[in-house]
Design an enzyme around this catalytic site. Structure first.
Site, PDB file in Angstrom:
ATOM      1  N   THR A  13       0.836  -1.206   0.000  1.00 21.93           N
ATOM      2  CA  THR A  13       0.000   0.000   0.000  1.00 21.93           C
ATOM      3  C   THR A  13       0.868   1.252   0.000  1.00 21.93           C
ATOM      4  O   THR A  13       0.362   2.365   0.175  1.00 21.93           O
ATOM      5  CB  THR A  13      -0.921   0.027   1.231  1.00 21.93           C
ATOM      6  OG1 THR A  13      -0.105  -0.105   2.403  1.00 21.93           O
ATOM      7  CG2 THR A  13      -1.931  -1.104   1.201  1.00 21.93           C
ATOM      8  N   ALA A 245       5.814   5.524  10.445  1.00 18.09           N
ATOM      9  CA  ALA A 245       4.703   4.969   9.679  1.00 18.09           C
ATOM     10  C   ALA A 245       4.596   5.704   8.363  1.00 18.09           C
ATOM     11  O   ALA A 245       5.026   6.851   8.234  1.00 18.09           O
ATOM     12  CB  ALA A 245       3.401   5.090  10.469  1.00 18.09           C
ATOM     13  N   LYS A 246       4.002   4.995   7.398  1.00 18.87           N
ATOM     14  CA  LYS A 246       3.861   5.570   6.059  1.00 18.87           C
ATOM     15  C   LYS A 246       3.160   6.920   6.129  1.00 18.87           C
ATOM     16  O   LYS A 246       3.529   7.875   5.472  1.00 18.87           O
ATOM     17  CB  LYS A 246       2.995   4.653   5.193  1.00 18.87           C
ATOM     18  CG  LYS A 246       3.716   3.436   4.695  1.00 18.87           C
ATOM     19  CD  LYS A 246       2.721   2.523   3.978  1.00 18.87           C
ATOM     20  CE  LYS A 246       3.087   1.081   4.224  1.00 18.87           C
ATOM     21  NZ  LYS A 246       2.077   0.118   3.876  1.00 18.87           N
ATOM     22  N   ARG A 247       2.132   6.985   6.988  1.00 18.72           N
ATOM     23  CA  ARG A 247       1.327   8.209   7.004  1.00 18.72           C
ATOM     24  C   ARG A 247       2.091   9.401   7.579  1.00 18.72           C
ATOM     25  O   ARG A 247       1.716  10.533   7.356  1.00 18.72           O
ATOM     26  CB  ARG A 247       0.007   7.974   7.745  1.00 18.72           C
ATOM     27  CG  ARG A 247       0.168   7.593   9.190  1.00 18.72           C
ATOM     28  CD  ARG A 247      -1.180   7.424   9.868  1.00 18.72           C
ATOM     29  NE  ARG A 247      -1.009   6.884  11.202  1.00 18.72           N
ATOM     30  CZ  ARG A 247      -0.823   5.603  11.470  1.00 18.72           C
ATOM     31  NH1 ARG A 247      -0.809   4.713  10.505  1.00 18.72           N
ATOM     32  NH2 ARG A 247      -0.655   5.192  12.707  1.00 18.72           N
ATOM     33  N   ARG A 249       4.943  10.158   6.644  1.00 24.21           N
ATOM     34  CA  ARG A 249       5.881  10.489   5.580  1.00 24.21           C
ATOM     35  C   ARG A 249       7.308  10.170   6.004  1.00 24.21           C
ATOM     36  O   ARG A 249       8.247  10.925   5.710  1.00 24.21           O
ATOM     37  CB  ARG A 249       5.749  11.955   5.142  1.00 24.21           C
ATOM     38  CG  ARG A 249       4.318  12.360   4.794  1.00 24.21           C
ATOM     39  CD  ARG A 249       4.252  13.698   4.127  1.00 24.21           C
ATOM     40  NE  ARG A 249       5.077  13.766   2.931  1.00 24.21           N
ATOM     41  CZ  ARG A 249       4.763  13.234   1.767  1.00 24.21           C
ATOM     42  NH1 ARG A 249       3.628  12.591   1.638  1.00 24.21           N
ATOM     43  NH2 ARG A 249       5.563  13.326   0.741  1.00 24.21           N
TER      44      ARG A 249
END
Ligand code: GLU
Length: 273
Positions: A13, A245-247, A249
Site C-alpha cells: 500500500t 509509519a507511512k502516514r 511520511r
C-alpha cells in the site's frame, strides 16, 4: 528437527521505510542464524489500496538490502479460495455471524473511552434467525463470535520470544471481522491460514501486532492449525520518539537510495552490520 521458516509479509500500500527494513532484516537474520528458510509474502487482499508498483517496490527494496527469498512468492489475492474454505469451516462450526453494520452504526453504538479503538458492540450477534435470513442479500461482513469460539476451544496460549508463555485473551479484541464486506477475507483470517499453509514456524513481526496474536491463536484452535512461535520485535521510532509509519511520511528506502545512502549504512544504522 523441524527447519525454521520465517516470513516477511508486507502489504503493498506504499513504499517500504526503515521500519519495514528492520522487520524484514530481523526475520531474515533469524532464518539465517537457524539455517532456516525465509519467505516473502505479499498481503494484497485490499485491492482498493494495493498497487502493482508497490509490489515491484518491495522486491526492489529488499533485493537492494541484500535479502533473498524463495520463489514463488505467495500473493494473497491469488489464493482467495483458501480463505473462503477456512471461512466456510468457521461458518459450519457456528462461530461467525454476518454483520450488516456500517462504520457509522458501529461508531454510534460503541461505548469506548474517547480515543480508544472501539470494540464491536455486538449488534448483529443479537439478530434473530429470521431477520438475519431476510437481510442476507444486503452487503455484509462476517465476524468472529469470540465468546462462542473460545468456549469451543477452551483456554489457549502461545509462546512469545520476549514475554514467554502468553495466555490468549481474544475477548480483549472483540468480535473482529474475518471477512470484510469488500474483500471476502481479512488480515486476521488470511495471515493465520497462510502462516499454516506455508509451514511458518516463527512469526517475526512488530509488537504493534501483538494483540492480533490473541485472535490468530483462537483461529488456529478452531481450524486445527499449528501454532508458530512468535517474536514481536519493538518498533523503530523516529526522531521525536514516535513510531515510523507511512502516514507520517517517514523517508522511504527508495528515497534513501536516491539520496545515495548505501544499503550497508542502513543495515549498520539498524544494528545488522
Ligand atoms: N501485512 C501486515 C502489515 O503489513 C503484516 C502481517 C504480519 O506480519 O503478520 O502490517
Amino acid at each position: 528437527m523441524i527447519t525454521v521458516v520465517t516470513r516477511f509479509a508486507p502489504s503493498p500500500t506504499g513504499r517500504l521505510h526503515l521500519g519495514h527494513a528492520f522487520s524484514a532484516l530481523t526475520a531474515f537474520r533469524f532464518a539465517g542464524v537457524h539455517g532456516g528458510r525465509f519467505l516473502l509474502r505479499i498481503e494484497d487482499i485490499d485491492t482498493g489500496r494495493c498497487r502493482a508498483e508497490f509490489v515491484d517496490g518491495i522486491f526492489e527494496d529488499l533485493a537492494w538490502l541484500g535479502l533473498t527469498w524463495e520463489a514463488p512468492v505467495r500473493r494473497q489475492s491469488e489464493h482467495m479460495e483458501d480463505y473462503a474454505a477456512a471461512l466456510a469451516r468457521l461458518q459450519a462450526a457456528g462461530v461467525v455471524y454476518p454483520c450488516f453494520c456500517t462504520r457509522a452504526d458501529i461508531a454510534a453504538a460503541a461505548t469506548a473511552p474517547h480515543g480508544a479503538q472501539p470494540l464491536y458492540p455486538g449488534t448483529c450477534r443479537a439478530l434473530d434467525a429470521q431477520t438475519r435470513a431476510r437481510r442476507m442479500a444486503e452487503p455484509h461482513a462476517w465476524r468472529l463470535d469470540v465468546a462462542r469460539a473460545a468456549a469451543i476451544t477452551g483456554p489457549l496460549s502461545w509462546h512469545d520470544a520476549v514475554q514467554g508463555e502468553i495466555a490468549a485473551t481474544p475477548e480483549t479484541e472483540g468480535d473482529v471481522v474475518l471477512a470484510r464486506k469488500d474483500a471476502g477475507t481479512s488480515y486476521h483470517l488470511s495471515v493465520t491460514v497462510d502462516d499454516a499453509l506455508q509451514g511458518v514456524t516463527d512469526v517475526v513481526r512488530g509488537e504493534d501486532l501483538f494483540s492480533a496474536t490473541h485472535i490468530h491463536r483462537l483461529l488456529q484452535g478452531l481450524l486445527s492449525l499449528p501454532t508458530p512461535r512468535y517474536h514481536h520485535h519493538p518498533l523503530l521510532t523516529g526522531p521525536e520518539g514516535k513510531r515510523l509509519a507511512k502516514r507520517d511520511r517517514a523517508e522511504t528506502l527508495a528515497e534513501l537510495r536516491a539520496r545515495g545512502v548505501p544499503p550497508e549504512a542502513i543495515k549498520h544504522q539498524l544494528g545488522f552490520a
